[in-house]
Design a protein around this motif. Structure first.
Motif, PDB file in Angstrom:
ATOM      1  N   ASP A 114      52.339  -8.741  47.770  1.00 24.63           N
ATOM      2  CA  ASP A 114      51.707  -9.981  47.311  1.00 24.63           C
ATOM      3  C   ASP A 114      52.395 -11.191  47.908  1.00 24.63           C
ATOM      4  N   PHE A 115      52.561 -11.162  49.177  1.00 22.12           N
ATOM      5  CA  PHE A 115      53.408 -12.149  49.826  1.00 22.12           C
ATOM      6  C   PHE A 115      52.939 -12.264  51.267  1.00 22.12           C
ATOM      7  N   ALA A 116      53.022 -13.444  51.815  1.00 22.76           N
ATOM      8  CA  ALA A 116      52.627 -13.600  53.212  1.00 22.76           C
ATOM      9  C   ALA A 116      53.599 -14.530  53.921  1.00 22.76           C
ATOM     10  N   ILE A 117      53.886 -14.199  55.177  1.00 24.65           N
ATOM     11  CA  ILE A 117      54.736 -15.073  55.967  1.00 24.65           C
ATOM     12  C   ILE A 117      53.830 -15.954  56.807  1.00 24.65           C
ATOM     13  N   SER A 118      53.980 -17.252  56.658  1.00 27.90           N
ATOM     14  CA  SER A 118      53.153 -18.155  57.447  1.00 27.90           C
ATOM     15  C   SER A 118      54.046 -19.129  58.193  1.00 27.90           C
ATOM     16  N   ILE A 119      53.770 -19.269  59.484  1.00 23.05           N
ATOM     17  CA  ILE A 119      54.463 -20.285  60.266  1.00 23.05           C
ATOM     18  C   ILE A 119      53.397 -21.232  60.779  1.00 23.05           C
ATOM     19  N   PRO A 120      53.542 -22.528  60.529  1.00 21.91           N
ATOM     20  CA  PRO A 120      52.533 -23.463  61.029  1.00 21.91           C
ATOM     21  C   PRO A 120      52.561 -23.503  62.547  1.00 21.91           C
ATOM     22  N   PRO A 121      51.476 -23.972  63.181  1.00 19.31           N
ATOM     23  CA  PRO A 121      51.450 -24.054  64.641  1.00 19.31           C
ATOM     24  C   PRO A 121      52.640 -24.858  65.163  1.00 19.31           C
ATOM     25  N   LEU A 122      53.327 -24.292  66.137  1.00 19.17           N
ATOM     26  CA  LEU A 122      54.500 -24.966  66.694  1.00 19.17           C
ATOM     27  C   LEU A 122      54.080 -25.816  67.887  1.00 19.17           C
ATOM     28  N   PRO A 123      54.911 -26.813  68.258  1.00 19.15           N
ATOM     29  CA  PRO A 123      54.627 -27.569  69.489  1.00 19.15           C
ATOM     30  C   PRO A 123      54.583 -26.616  70.686  1.00 19.15           C
ATOM     31  N   VAL A 124      53.797 -26.987  71.690  1.00 18.49           N
ATOM     32  CA  VAL A 124      53.538 -26.070  72.798  1.00 18.49           C
ATOM     33  C   VAL A 124      54.828 -25.682  73.529  1.00 18.49           C
ATOM     34  N   LEU A 125      55.685 -26.670  73.757  1.00 17.44           N
ATOM     35  CA  LEU A 125      56.906 -26.391  74.511  1.00 17.44           C
ATOM     36  C   LEU A 125      57.739 -25.346  73.783  1.00 17.44           C
ATOM     37  N   LEU A 126      57.866 -25.555  72.464  1.00 22.77           N
ATOM     38  CA  LEU A 126      58.640 -24.622  71.656  1.00 22.77           C
ATOM     39  C   LEU A 126      57.981 -23.242  71.689  1.00 22.77           C
ATOM     40  N   ALA A 127      56.655 -23.236  71.600  1.00 25.64           N
ATOM     41  CA  ALA A 127      55.934 -21.964  71.604  1.00 25.64           C
ATOM     42  C   ALA A 127      56.198 -21.212  72.902  1.00 25.64           C
ATOM     43  N   ILE A 128      56.181 -21.931  74.023  1.00 24.26           N
ATOM     44  CA  ILE A 128      56.398 -21.269  75.314  1.00 24.26           C
ATOM     45  C   ILE A 128      57.804 -20.679  75.386  1.00 24.26           C
ATOM     46  N   LEU A 129      58.789 -21.490  74.953  1.00 24.99           N
ATOM     47  CA  LEU A 129      60.167 -21.001  75.036  1.00 24.99           C
ATOM     48  C   LEU A 129      60.392 -19.837  74.077  1.00 24.99           C
ATOM     49  N   LEU A 130      59.822 -19.929  72.883  1.00 26.00           N
ATOM     50  CA  LEU A 130      59.970 -18.826  71.936  1.00 26.00           C
ATOM     51  C   LEU A 130      59.221 -17.590  72.425  1.00 26.00           C
ATOM     52  N   GLY A 131      58.110 -17.820  73.132  1.00 26.43           N
ATOM     53  CA  GLY A 131      57.399 -16.697  73.755  1.00 26.43           C
ATOM     54  C   GLY A 131      58.318 -15.964  74.720  1.00 26.43           C
ATOM     55  N   GLY A 132      59.058 -16.759  75.509  1.00 30.78           N
ATOM     56  CA  GLY A 132      60.024 -16.155  76.414  1.00 30.78           C
ATOM     57  C   GLY A 132      61.073 -15.364  75.656  1.00 30.78           C
ATOM     58  N   LEU A 133      61.487 -15.911  74.512  1.00 27.44           N
ATOM     59  CA  LEU A 133      62.511 -15.240  73.710  1.00 27.44           C
ATOM     60  C   LEU A 133      62.000 -13.908  73.173  1.00 27.44           C
ATOM     61  N   THR A 134      60.743 -13.896  72.717  1.00 29.72           N
ATOM     62  CA  THR A 134      60.156 -12.640  72.249  1.00 29.72           C
ATOM     63  C   THR A 134      60.140 -11.613  73.369  1.00 29.72           C
ATOM     64  N   ALA A 135      59.751 -12.090  74.561  1.00 30.12           N
ATOM     65  CA  ALA A 135      59.741 -11.172  75.708  1.00 30.12           C
ATOM     66  C   ALA A 135      61.135 -10.646  75.972  1.00 30.12           C
ATOM     67  N   ALA A 136      62.152 -11.519  75.788  1.00 42.28           N
ATOM     68  CA  ALA A 136      63.525 -11.081  76.026  1.00 42.28           C
ATOM     69  C   ALA A 136      63.900  -9.970  75.045  1.00 42.28           C
ATOM     70  N   LEU A 137      63.481 -10.128  73.785  1.00 40.77           N
ATOM     71  CA  LEU A 137      63.781  -9.088  72.797  1.00 40.77           C
ATOM     72  C   LEU A 137      63.111  -7.779  73.191  1.00 40.77           C
ATOM     73  N   ALA A 138      61.842  -7.864  73.584  1.00 41.24           N
ATOM     74  CA  ALA A 138      61.141  -6.653  74.013  1.00 41.24           C
ATOM     75  C   ALA A 138      61.825  -6.055  75.232  1.00 41.24           C
ATOM     76  N   GLY A 139      62.298  -6.936  76.126  1.00 41.86           N
ATOM     77  CA  GLY A 139      62.990  -6.460  77.318  1.00 41.86           C
ATOM     78  C   GLY A 139      64.235  -5.677  76.952  1.00 41.86           C
ATOM     79  N   ILE A 140      64.989  -6.199  75.976  1.00 41.02           N
ATOM     80  CA  ILE A 140      66.198  -5.482  75.546  1.00 41.02           C
ATOM     81  C   ILE A 140      65.817  -4.120  74.984  1.00 41.02           C
ATOM     82  N   LEU A 141      64.756  -4.124  74.180  1.00 48.19           N
ATOM     83  CA  LEU A 141      64.318  -2.872  73.555  1.00 48.19           C
ATOM     84  C   LEU A 141      63.976  -1.822  74.608  1.00 48.19           C
ATOM     85  N   PHE A 142      63.207  -2.260  75.634  1.00 41.88           N
ATOM     86  CA  PHE A 142      62.821  -1.289  76.657  1.00 41.88           C
ATOM     87  C   PHE A 142      63.916  -1.103  77.688  1.00 41.88           C
ATOM     88  N   GLY A 143      64.964  -1.929  77.610  1.00 40.04           N
ATOM     89  CA  GLY A 143      66.093  -1.740  78.508  1.00 40.04           C
ATOM     90  C   GLY A 143      67.069  -0.714  77.983  1.00 40.04           C
TER      91      GLY A 143
END
Lengths: 375, 309
Positions: A114-143
């Motif tokens: 009965d709970f939801a995690i919500s993040i409001p839309p982030l500024p584009v620059l932040l979104a792009i950099l955080l997108g890179g960060l997510t990719a980095a995490l996935a990269g570590i996982l597959f590394g």
């Protein structure tokens, strides 16, 4: 005569360790950056050929910059650390889709709690950099498999990432905000009130990203971390003996490389494509990036640019030159010719010049130093 | 409760398509066993062989040859094409790269892949061509035991039969003939093999030729099932996890790996995929391969290579 370093003495350690120790190189780079940052916008502003139409900016320079950025990422992993990857397309996709989710707002309903995690839309620059960060995490996982396996086996592991994420972004509709067609539109490119819309603005945006990342990457590979990567690449057992931790070195290479590739993926989606579907990041993209790195030069930041430029320009040349000569080729023939030429070039370069065009350029510079007396 | 009949049908279907994966994987194993080269181009070779066969068949039949004569001539023509390809690859790509490390050779085969894909389609056309050499209708078995019976494709049975013959032939070739022994010597150490007088370029030609012929066989079976078209090259990518699971150096491993992948992905698709969105066939084999890699890096039947990483 022009390219001679006689008389340029280095008197401090800082000068000795400069990125470009030779004055002519610095001047050439300054001119290049000047053209890129000031010349191109001016020419485009005054509609001077060939910048009169948007074609050059939109269809050549923009993809060139973004793919060069991605190629830098691939080069860090493949060229500097020697871990072959066939999954770069997947990491581009991770960057693009996570930036998209962050840019449009994330909502994770946890119904059972009965709970939801919500993040409001982030500024584009932040979104792009955080997108890179997510990719980095996935990269570590597959590394992580790279610690037990290497070479060809690792290539298969990264291929697994490629196919898995292709499927995820195609089938899990949460990532596409439940778009019925599976294709998504990028949020408006709004950088702190500065709206990026016209081709020239997009070009400038990518140019800034690429310049910053290229400088960071160049310094990273010159420094401690880069040396560790290269030691692992050249001989992992010897590297371990001199005190390099393979775990740390390999995973940082995966993280940095995936971060850059992820940012490039987000830019590719947001700035170049605008609206896209998972097919934009298929295995073909991974192979294309790998080719850029092989052709441009394994283990060279400049090579990434040269490779990207070559791979983008070749098809256009194939289209243009026969048409000018009066024997226009059909699109099919051009595609096939492209395949053959790319393939032959890869084989040729691997046999004759394993360090790619970047090495050819530095050989040229060596010769230029002695010119006109070749001894 | 899953009906036993349905399960068996999925299992058999999966095993049969697994045999086809094995056919492609066999080509990989051959080249890897004999030259230590991981041949990314195997899928492109299947495409080339298939296109050469189907186009020459069409041409011969259109020119009034009887079907049987056309089939024999067409297969001969495709075999010649594969021989020329093998020679060219050995002469211009693999030969000059002798004694380079495995990654360089691997990347050069990616280059070869692109050359073959481009050239094959440029010469023979890039449409999808139907190929009909084997019966493709289905049998229904055990109709009295299960409702509706178990559907088995005749083509798949043919595929299994052919794969069996190929494996037996290759096993004899590797174990019993002089060339086969020389092949294994070259695989172990190029330099040492050269120094005891084994003509390495001839051996590599033979290997690539054998891989080309295996590709031709794979192309006839796959082509009958799916038609000869560009997407056939993606089979090569399916064969990679097969190899990882079975072991890179083992011919029986390629067969068993193919069966595991084929059956595993069909069962996963039917009984698991329906819960999480479907289409998991595309990556299931890879995740399976990853799991095998982490537990047993040399695969089920591979030779254990002792190497610290």
């Amino acid at each position: 005569m022009l390219y001679r370093e006689a008389g340029q003495f280095r008197t401090t350690y800082a000068e000795d360790m400069a990125i470009f120790p030779i004055r002519q190189d610095r001047i050439a780079l300054a001119i290049l950056l000047g053209i890129a940052f000031i010349g191109v916008p001016l020419l485009a502003d005054f509609d001077i050929w060939p910048f009169g139409s948007d074609y050059l900016l939109r269809a050549i320079l923009l993809p060139f910059l973004i793919l060069a950025l991605a190629a830098i990422g691939v080069n860090i992993l493949v060229g500097y650390c020697g871990q072959i990857s066939l999954g770069s397309g997947a990491f581009m996709a991770i960057g693009a889709y996570s930036a998209y989710k962050l840019g449009t707002g994330v909502h994770i309903p946890l119904a059972s709690l009965d709970f939801a995690i919500s993040i409001p839309p982030l500024p584009v620059l932040l979104a792009i950099l955080l997108g890179g960060l997510t990719a980095a995490l996935a990269g570590i996982l597959f590394g992580i498999p790279s610690l037990r396996i290497k070479g060809l086996y690792l290539a298969v592991a990264t291929l697994a990432a490629q196919f898995f994420f292709d499927w995820v972004f195609l089938r899990v509709s949460w990532f596409t905000n439940y778009a019925p067609s599976g294709s998504v539109n990028a949020p408006t490119l709004d950088f702190f009130g500065l709206n990026v819309g016209t081709p020239i603005e997009r070009y400038m945006l990518c140019l800034i990203f690429v310049t910053v990342f290229a400088v960071l990457a160049k310094n990273l590979v010159r420094g401690n971390l880069g040396r560790q990567w290269m030691a692992i690449r050249d001989m992992d057992i010897a590297a371990e003996l001199i005190g390099i931790r393979p775990l740390y070195a390999k995973l940082t290479a995966f993280a940095v490389s995936s971060f850059i590739i992820g940012v490039a993926g987000a830019l590719w989606a947001f700035v170049y494509l605008g609206s896209w579907e998972p097919l934009a990041f298929s295995i073909d993209r991974s192979l294309q990036l790998l080719f850029m790195v092989i052709i441009g030069g394994l283990g060279s930041i400049m090579g990434s640019f040269v490779g990207a430029a070559f791979i983008l320009i070749l098809p256009i040349m194939l289209n243009l030159i026969p048409t000018q000569l009066g024997v226009p080729l059909s699109t099919e023939t051009i595609t096939h010719l492209e395949f053959i030429i790319f393939g032959s070039l890869i084989c040729y370069l691997l046999i004759k010049e394993p360090h790619g065009f970047a090495r050819l350029i530095s050989i040229g510079k060596e010769k230029l130093r002695l010119w006109p007396f070749p001894y | 409760m899953i009906a036993l009949g349905q399960f068996l049908e999925v299992l058999i279907g999966g095993l049969m398509s697994g045999v086809l994966y094995s056919l492609v994987a066999l080509g990989f194993v051959l080249i890897f066993k004999a030259s230590g080269v991981f041949n990314f181009a195997q899928g492109a070779m299947v495409l080339l062989a298939g296109l050469a066969l189907v186009r020459s068949l069409d041409l011969l039949v259109a020119n009034g040859f009887s079907l049987w004569a056309a089939i024999i001539l067409g297969i001969g023509f495709a075999a010649v094409i594969m021989a020329i390809t093998a020679w060219l690859i050995e002469r211009f790509v693999i030969g000059p790269l002798v004694n380079q490390d495995a990654l360089t050779l691997f990347m050069s085969t990616i280059g070869v892949t692109f050359i073959l894909e481009g050239a094959a389609q440029m010469i023979f056309g890039s449409d999808a061509y139907p190929l009909r050499l084997f019966p493709t209708d289905a049998w229904f078995l055990f109709e009295n035991l299960f409702p509706g019976g178990i559907l088995v494709n005749k083509l798949d049975v043919w595929g299994g039969f052919i794969a069996g013959i190929l494996v037996a032939g290759l096993a004899i070739f590797f174990q019993r003939t002089k060339t086969g022994r020389a092949l294994r010597a070259v695989a172990d150490d190029h330099l040492a093999a050269q120094s005891v007088g084994i003509p390495i370029s001839w051996i590599w030609f033979v290997v690539w030729l054998a891989a080309g012929l295996v590709a031709l066989v794979a192309a006839t079976v796959w082509g009958t099932k799916l038609g000869v078209q560009f997407s056939i090259t993606f089979l090569a990518l399916k064969a990679l996890p097969v190899l990882i699971i079975g072991g890179l150096t083992s011919i029986p491993g390629a067969i068993v790996g193919g069966l595991i992948v084929g059956a595993g992905e069909k069962i996963a698709e039917v009984f698991l995929g329906s819960h999480i969105g479907g289409g998991i066939e595309y990556w299931f084999a890879y995740v399976l391969a990853l799991a095998v890699l982490l537990v047993r890096p040399q695969g089920l039947f591979g030779e254990r290579i002792i190497e610290r990483i």
